[in-house]
Design a protein around this motif. Sequence first.
Motif, PDB file in Angstrom:
ATOM      1  N   THR A 135       0.812  -1.217   0.000  1.00 44.32           N
ATOM      2  CA  THR A 135       0.000   0.000   0.000  1.00 44.32           C
ATOM      3  C   THR A 135       0.847   1.270   0.000  1.00 44.32           C
ATOM      4  N   ARG A 136       2.104   1.179   0.442  1.00 44.97           N
ATOM      5  CA  ARG A 136       2.983   2.351   0.440  1.00 44.97           C
ATOM      6  C   ARG A 136       3.845   2.456  -0.821  1.00 44.97           C
ATOM      7  N   LEU A 137       3.663   1.532  -1.739  1.00 45.19           N
ATOM      8  CA  LEU A 137       4.512   1.494  -2.927  1.00 45.19           C
ATOM      9  C   LEU A 137       4.308   2.754  -3.777  1.00 45.19           C
ATOM     10  N   ALA A 138       5.406   3.400  -4.122  1.00 39.60           N
ATOM     11  CA  ALA A 138       5.363   4.630  -4.912  1.00 39.60           C
ATOM     12  C   ALA A 138       5.456   4.322  -6.401  1.00 39.60           C
ATOM     13  N   MET A 139       5.041   5.291  -7.225  1.00 37.86           N
ATOM     14  CA  MET A 139       5.167   5.137  -8.674  1.00 37.86           C
ATOM     15  C   MET A 139       6.622   4.911  -9.056  1.00 37.86           C
ATOM     16  N   THR A 140       7.512   5.543  -8.346  1.00 33.01           N
ATOM     17  CA  THR A 140       8.939   5.396  -8.646  1.00 33.01           C
ATOM     18  C   THR A 140       9.501   4.055  -8.167  1.00 33.01           C
ATOM     19  N   GLY A 141       8.690   3.290  -7.439  1.00 33.82           N
ATOM     20  CA  GLY A 141       9.161   2.028  -6.886  1.00 33.82           C
ATOM     21  C   GLY A 141       8.975   0.841  -7.805  1.00 33.82           C
ATOM     22  N   ILE A 142       8.285   1.031  -8.942  1.00 35.38           N
ATOM     23  CA  ILE A 142       8.042  -0.064  -9.865  1.00 35.38           C
ATOM     24  C   ILE A 142       8.790   0.173 -11.170  1.00 35.38           C
ATOM     25  N   VAL A 158      10.310  -4.439  -8.197  1.00 40.69           N
ATOM     26  CA  VAL A 158       9.780  -3.367  -7.356  1.00 40.69           C
ATOM     27  C   VAL A 158      10.807  -3.059  -6.278  1.00 40.69           C
ATOM     28  N   ARG A 159      10.844  -1.804  -5.891  1.00 40.33           N
ATOM     29  CA  ARG A 159      11.714  -1.366  -4.790  1.00 40.33           C
ATOM     30  C   ARG A 159      10.802  -0.965  -3.643  1.00 40.33           C
ATOM     31  N   VAL A 160      10.903  -1.689  -2.523  1.00 42.63           N
ATOM     32  CA  VAL A 160      10.008  -1.449  -1.391  1.00 42.63           C
ATOM     33  C   VAL A 160      10.822  -1.128  -0.147  1.00 42.63           C
ATOM     34  N   PHE A 161      10.131  -0.542   0.816  1.00 40.59           N
ATOM     35  CA  PHE A 161      10.738  -0.235   2.116  1.00 40.59           C
ATOM     36  C   PHE A 161       9.997  -1.028   3.177  1.00 40.59           C
ATOM     37  N   GLY A 162      10.708  -1.946   3.794  1.00 40.40           N
ATOM     38  CA  GLY A 162      10.096  -2.830   4.780  1.00 40.40           C
ATOM     39  C   GLY A 162      10.220  -2.300   6.188  1.00 40.40           C
ATOM     40  N   LYS A 163      10.249  -3.221   7.151  1.00 38.63           N
ATOM     41  CA  LYS A 163      10.349  -2.838   8.554  1.00 38.63           C
ATOM     42  C   LYS A 163      11.663  -2.112   8.806  1.00 38.63           C
ATOM     43  N   GLY A 164      11.574  -1.044   9.604  1.00 39.30           N
ATOM     44  CA  GLY A 164      12.766  -0.251   9.883  1.00 39.30           C
ATOM     45  C   GLY A 164      13.218   0.551   8.681  1.00 39.30           C
ATOM     46  N   LYS A 172      -8.729  10.875 -11.979  1.00 39.04           N
ATOM     47  CA  LYS A 172      -9.323  11.938 -12.798  1.00 39.04           C
ATOM     48  C   LYS A 172      -8.215  12.916 -13.177  1.00 39.04           C
ATOM     49  N   ASN A 173      -8.306  14.163 -12.761  1.00 42.42           N
ATOM     50  CA  ASN A 173      -7.269  15.127 -13.138  1.00 42.42           C
ATOM     51  C   ASN A 173      -6.276  15.388 -12.017  1.00 42.42           C
ATOM     52  N   ARG A 174      -6.314  14.541 -11.001  1.00 46.67           N
ATOM     53  CA  ARG A 174      -5.409  14.732  -9.865  1.00 46.67           C
ATOM     54  C   ARG A 174      -4.105  13.970 -10.097  1.00 46.67           C
ATOM     55  N   SER A 175      -3.121  14.271  -9.306  1.00 47.53           N
ATOM     56  CA  SER A 175      -1.837  13.566  -9.379  1.00 47.53           C
ATOM     57  C   SER A 175      -1.552  12.929  -8.025  1.00 47.53           C
ATOM     58  N   SER A 176      -0.754  11.877  -8.047  1.00 53.36           N
ATOM     59  CA  SER A 176      -0.388  11.179  -6.812  1.00 53.36           C
ATOM     60  C   SER A 176       0.948  10.482  -7.010  1.00 53.36           C
ATOM     61  N   ALA A 177       1.747  10.481  -5.974  1.00 54.50           N
ATOM     62  CA  ALA A 177       3.026   9.769  -6.022  1.00 54.50           C
ATOM     63  C   ALA A 177       2.845   8.293  -5.700  1.00 54.50           C
ATOM     64  N   ASP A 178       1.655   7.906  -5.203  1.00 56.75           N
ATOM     65  CA  ASP A 178       1.387   6.531  -4.819  1.00 56.75           C
ATOM     66  C   ASP A 178       0.975   5.700  -6.033  1.00 56.75           C
ATOM     67  N   LEU A 179       1.411   4.450  -6.067  1.00 55.29           N
ATOM     68  CA  LEU A 179       1.065   3.588  -7.195  1.00 55.29           C
ATOM     69  C   LEU A 179      -0.402   3.193  -7.162  1.00 55.29           C
ATOM     70  N   PHE A 180      -0.890   2.727  -6.021  1.00 58.95           N
ATOM     71  CA  PHE A 180      -2.275   2.261  -5.924  1.00 58.95           C
ATOM     72  C   PHE A 180      -3.131   3.293  -5.193  1.00 58.95           C
ATOM     73  N   VAL A 181      -4.148   3.786  -5.896  1.00 58.54           N
ATOM     74  CA  VAL A 181      -4.952   4.898  -5.373  1.00 58.54           C
ATOM     75  C   VAL A 181      -6.435   4.536  -5.371  1.00 58.54           C
ATOM     76  N   SER A 202      -6.430   9.296  -2.945  1.00 57.07           N
ATOM     77  CA  SER A 202      -5.486   8.969  -1.874  1.00 57.07           C
ATOM     78  C   SER A 202      -4.980   7.541  -2.047  1.00 57.07           C
ATOM     79  N   ALA A 203      -3.932   7.214  -1.306  1.00 60.84           N
ATOM     80  CA  ALA A 203      -3.384   5.863  -1.373  1.00 60.84           C
ATOM     81  C   ALA A 203      -4.332   4.867  -0.728  1.00 60.84           C
ATOM     82  N   MET A 204      -4.348   3.661  -1.263  1.00 69.43           N
ATOM     83  CA  MET A 204      -5.103   2.581  -0.641  1.00 69.43           C
ATOM     84  C   MET A 204      -4.518   2.329   0.752  1.00 69.43           C
ATOM     85  N   THR A 205      -5.380   2.236   1.765  1.00 62.85           N
ATOM     86  CA  THR A 205      -4.893   2.015   3.121  1.00 62.85           C
ATOM     87  C   THR A 205      -4.723   0.517   3.385  1.00 62.85           C
TER      88      THR A 205
END
Length: 282
Positions: free
Chosen positions: A157-164, A171-177, A206-215, A220-223
């Motif tokens: 859920t925290r994966l960014a567009m730049t992470g794929i 994919v580049r992810v950030f885990g625990k810590g 729509k016409n919005r922008s987001s740095a999150d991959l899944f919205v 907003s980002a998927m929680t």
Amino acid sequence: MDSTTDYVQRMDQYQTFLVMEKGLSGKTIAAYSADLMRFGLFLEKKKVTFVTDIDTGLILTYLIHLRNRGLGARSRARHLVSLRGFFKFMTNEKIIEKNPAQQVDLPKTGLHLPDVLTVADVAALIDAPDRNQPEGLRDAAMLELLYGAGLRVSELTRLAMTGINLEAGFVRVFGKGSKERVVPVGRMALGAIQAYLDRSRPLLLKNRSSADLFVTRRGSAMTRQSFWNLVGRYGRLAKLKKKITPPSLRHSFATPLLEGGADLRAVQMMLGHADISTTQIY
């Protein structure tokens, strides 16, 4: 079983040791021998003949094999104890350098291995979202990626567009810590993500922008909690009898890798476990 294999010869040595040095009862030695013979049949199917070729990953694969054959935690724990004793003897005799069974944790309640989904269960779950709808395409892509890369739900859920990286397939992810890791992604997941990016994400934003991959439709980002609920709903839609959660897919990603002979350390890195003992429960 071919009685000339190195493993069988070493097993005979061990039995002699148990009789001559340990003075164990015939019943106890018979129990150890039965466990070791069963492991020997497993080695034969895997075409492993030398004791020096047996590692921790192979022992973990064997324990998964026993569980799949219906053995409970107590029985699997007993088999592990038998293997520990055998490999301890091998190390004492300088035949191998270290005991591969010793690295596998043995809780007092017995060895716990997480439930995993069958291939058919996973396919049914991933097919449950309606891919004719923007949310369905998004959810299918998330399920494919969760299973295909073994991610934690928080990482997903925290994966960014730049992470794929679709071209390179990772994919580049950030885990625990906040520890960063790069995980390869399979063809099916990459295709689902591409379909989501082409046909779903623009409609949700729509016409919005987001740095999150899944919205979501709110932009907003998927929680984490929302996706957890979605997985449960799709499990019910797929009419799966098991209770399905995001960790179910993570477990189902790791176990076939180990069953297929993947290196334990490599799986540890893909899952982002700080301690290899966490990986061992798979």
